[in-house]
Design a protein around this motif. Structure first.
Motif, short mmCIF file in Angstrom:
data_model
loop_
_atom_site.label_atom_id
_atom_site.label_comp_id
_atom_site.label_asym_id
_atom_site.label_seq_id
_atom_site.Cartn_x
_atom_site.Cartn_y
_atom_site.Cartn_z
N ILE A 1 0.87 -1.18 0.00
CA ILE A 1 0.00 0.00 0.00
C ILE A 1 0.90 1.23 0.00
N LEU A 2 0.57 2.18 -0.84
CA LEU A 2 1.37 3.40 -0.94
C LEU A 2 1.47 4.09 0.42
N ARG A 3 2.64 4.66 0.70
CA ARG A 3 2.85 5.41 1.93
C ARG A 3 3.11 6.88 1.60
N LEU A 4 2.86 7.73 2.58
CA LEU A 4 3.08 9.14 2.33
C LEU A 4 4.58 9.43 2.16
N SER A 5 5.41 8.65 2.84
CA SER A 5 6.86 8.83 2.70
C SER A 5 7.33 8.50 1.29
N ASP A 6 6.52 7.74 0.52
CA ASP A 6 6.86 7.46 -0.87
C ASP A 6 6.84 8.72 -1.72
N PHE A 7 6.16 9.76 -1.24
CA PHE A 7 6.08 11.00 -2.00
C PHE A 7 7.45 11.66 -2.18
N MET A 8 8.42 11.29 -1.35
CA MET A 8 9.76 11.84 -1.53
C MET A 8 10.36 11.38 -2.86
N LYS B 1 -12.80 8.24 14.75
CA LYS B 1 -13.77 9.28 15.10
C LYS B 1 -14.13 10.16 13.91
N TYR B 2 -13.11 10.57 13.14
CA TYR B 2 -13.34 11.57 12.09
C TYR B 2 -13.42 11.00 10.68
N GLN B 3 -12.98 9.76 10.50
CA GLN B 3 -13.08 9.11 9.19
C GLN B 3 -13.62 7.69 9.35
N PRO B 4 -14.82 7.56 9.91
CA PRO B 4 -15.34 6.22 10.22
C PRO B 4 -15.64 5.36 8.99
N GLN B 5 -15.87 5.99 7.83
CA GLN B 5 -16.20 5.24 6.62
C GLN B 5 -14.98 4.87 5.79
N LEU B 6 -13.82 5.11 6.33
CA LEU B 6 -12.57 4.91 5.58
C LEU B 6 -12.36 3.44 5.23
N GLU B 7 -11.94 3.20 3.99
CA GLU B 7 -11.60 1.83 3.56
C GLU B 7 -10.43 1.31 4.40
N LYS B 8 -10.46 0.00 4.66
CA LYS B 8 -9.41 -0.62 5.48
C LYS B 8 -8.03 -0.39 4.88
N GLU B 9 -7.94 -0.47 3.53
CA GLU B 9 -6.64 -0.31 2.86
C GLU B 9 -6.09 1.11 2.99
N ASP B 10 -6.97 2.08 3.25
CA ASP B 10 -6.55 3.47 3.30
C ASP B 10 -6.16 3.93 4.71
N LYS B 11 -6.39 3.07 5.71
CA LYS B 11 -6.24 3.49 7.11
C LYS B 11 -4.83 3.93 7.46
N PHE B 12 -3.83 3.17 7.03
CA PHE B 12 -2.46 3.49 7.45
C PHE B 12 -1.92 4.71 6.72
N PHE B 13 -2.34 4.90 5.47
CA PHE B 13 -1.95 6.13 4.77
C PHE B 13 -2.54 7.34 5.49
N MET B 14 -3.79 7.21 5.96
CA MET B 14 -4.44 8.31 6.68
C MET B 14 -3.72 8.60 7.99
N LYS B 15 -3.26 7.56 8.68
CA LYS B 15 -2.52 7.77 9.93
C LYS B 15 -1.22 8.53 9.67
N GLU B 16 -0.51 8.13 8.62
CA GLU B 16 0.73 8.83 8.30
C GLU B 16 0.43 10.27 7.85
N PHE B 17 -0.67 10.44 7.17
CA PHE B 17 -1.09 11.78 6.75
C PHE B 17 -1.28 12.70 7.96
#
Length: 487
Positions: free
Chosen positions: A335-342, A438-454
């Protein structure tokens, strides 16, 4: 009998075929498409209510067209799409260098051939895909390249005088007779070469050296140009502007959704790459926002523009960064990570023109600043806004997260960590999990860790945490603890 099976002038006359000029051809086919409700410039996004209606009006008016806009605004793509408005096939005199219409020949070769052979004159058929000519204007382009010149070799071989018009070697424009001819970056064409186009645009004929040649060419010209205030290398001379029927201003995508559609269409991705790397929707939006930030950045020359190609190449680099990481870690999928943006920094630094302040800071700094600005802009759309000033001891949605970092002294995210390790590190930060639920309850499971890093990167942008580059990754800390450690 299919028209392309007609092989002689006599058969063509018997079929009832009627010749049309290319401008009438474009106009007739455009009228039919508009009446039937069919899309005209399919695959060009964001111009539906701006550029395309103006372009359609210009075609209906039988105008030569100048598409004026900054780099990466689909000017050439629009010109190439005009091919779809041409008839599928048109007849021409077999062997003609300039695609002579058998029913209305203009060259000496075609006229002489028809005079000799009459209705038995052989004809061929030209497909619309072969009726598009394109020339990039450069300072070394000559009149001979575009229009033609005397060919001494032809004169010697045919034993002809230089006064005989059969010694003329036709340039690109006569050879594009009955075709769409595009000159890209018109201001780069020397003024004296632009002057040579006057007669072709106004009277439709060409003049070569001293020959009394009147050859009414049938052309659809499309020019592309950057605004004059950017193209310091030259201008479009005023009399030439006067002869171009319609000047149409292009623009960059106005929304993230349109920009995403363009990137998705244009990005050159390998199937294995697409299967290996899952890209969260937020990551795609962030990538496009970087271009929007660049167009407003104080470090970047907005007169030069920021091409849509930046997002396209950045997306390709982004997936390649994640793919390389997964291959090194031995993962089949990632799964893509935010650190991959470098990994997209080389795509940014090569696509932007920096002003003096940007040059002083350095291209890599500017690129990282754009990534940070995109995160800063997007964060309030997903989580409560982080205020600059807060009352002492006031509890905010992020207090627990900041306190966690103060208590734990931070952590490291390594670039090449396996997915299990990466997810384990982020999963251990309980306040992150609470914020996402709390703030993104409908988030897809695959997107959760990218959101945490975000969230972590956003906290850095809002000066609530610190982020330092280490040799193999990033270290996140409480901002005050980081300050104290430096003392």
């Amino acid at each position: 009998m299919k028209i392309e099976n007609i092989n002689t002038l006599g058969e063509l006359k018997a079929s009832g075929y009627q010749s049309k000029s290319i401008k009438d051809e474009l106009r007739t086919n455009l009228r039919e498409k508009i009446k039937s409700g069919k899309p005209v410039f399919e695959g060009v996004y964001g111009f539906e209510n701006t550029v395309i209606p103006e372009l359609e009006r210009a075609i209906l008016s039988r105008h030569n067209i100048n598409l004026l806009g900054l780099r990466g605004q689909a000017k050439t793509r629009l010109a190439r799409k005009m091919i779809e408005l041409l008839d599928e096939y048109i007849p021409y005199v077999n062997g003609s260098e300039i695609n002579d219409d058998p029913l209305n020949p203009i060259s000496r070769y075609a006229k002489d051939l028809i005079a000799i052979n009459g209705d038995a004159t052989a004809i061929s058929w030209l497909h619309r895909n072969d009726r598009f000519f394109e020339k990039l204007a450069t300072p070394d382009v000559t009149v001979a390249d575009l229009i033609g010149d005397v060919d001494p070799i032809k004169a010697a071989n045919l034993k002809l005088s230089y006064a005989d018009d059969r010694v003329i070697h036709f340039g690109m424009i006569p050879r594009a007779n009955r075709c769409i001819f595009v000159i890209n970056e018109l201001p780069d064409l020397q003024a004296r070469i632009q002057v040579a186009l006057f007669n072709i645009l106004q009277e439709g004929d060409i003049q070569i050296r001293g020959f009394k040649l009147r050859m009414p060419l049938d052309m659809q010209f499309v020019f592309t140009a950057n605004p004059e205030d950017y193209t310091n290398r030259g201008n479009i001379v005023t009399p030439l502007k006067d002869r171009i029927g319609s000047q149409i201003l292009t623009h960059y995508p106005e929304t993230i959704e349109i920009a995403r559609a363009i990137t998705s269409q244009e990005a050159n991705l390998d199937a294995d790459q697409s299967d290996m790397v899952y890209v969260p929707s937020l990551a795609k939006d962030l990538l496009e926002q970087i271009s929007f930030e660049a167009r407003e950045s104080e470090y970047i020359d907005n007169k030069s523009g920021v091409s849509a190609r930046m997002s396209i190449t950045a997306y390709e680099n982004l997936l390649s960064t994640a793919e390389r990481r997964a291959l090194k870690a031995g993962d089949d999928k990632t799964i893509l990570r935010l650190s991959d943006f470098m990994g997209i920094i080389p795509s940014i630094t090569g696509k932007v023109e920096l002003v003096y302040e940007g040059e002083q800071e350095g291209a890599a700094y500017v690129a990282q600043n754009l990534i940070g600005s995109a995160i800063h802009t997007f964060f309030p759309g997903y989580f409560p806004k982080i205020e600059k000033l807060e009352k002492p001891d006031e509890k905010t949605p992020y207090t627990d997260l900041v306190e966690w970092f103060f208590a734990e002294s931070g952590f490291e995210l390594l670039d090449d960590a396996k997915d299990e390790e990466y997810q384990s590190i982020l999963g251990a930060i309980v306040p992150l999990e609470i914020l996402v639920k709390k703030y993104q309850p409908q988030l897809e499971k695959e997107d959760k860790f990218f959101m945490k890093e975000f969230i972590l990167w956003a906290m850095v942008e809002y000066k609530k945490l610190s982020k330092d580059r280490i040799s193999e990754g990033y270290q996140f800390k409480d901002i005050y603890g980081s300050y104290i450690s430096r003392l």
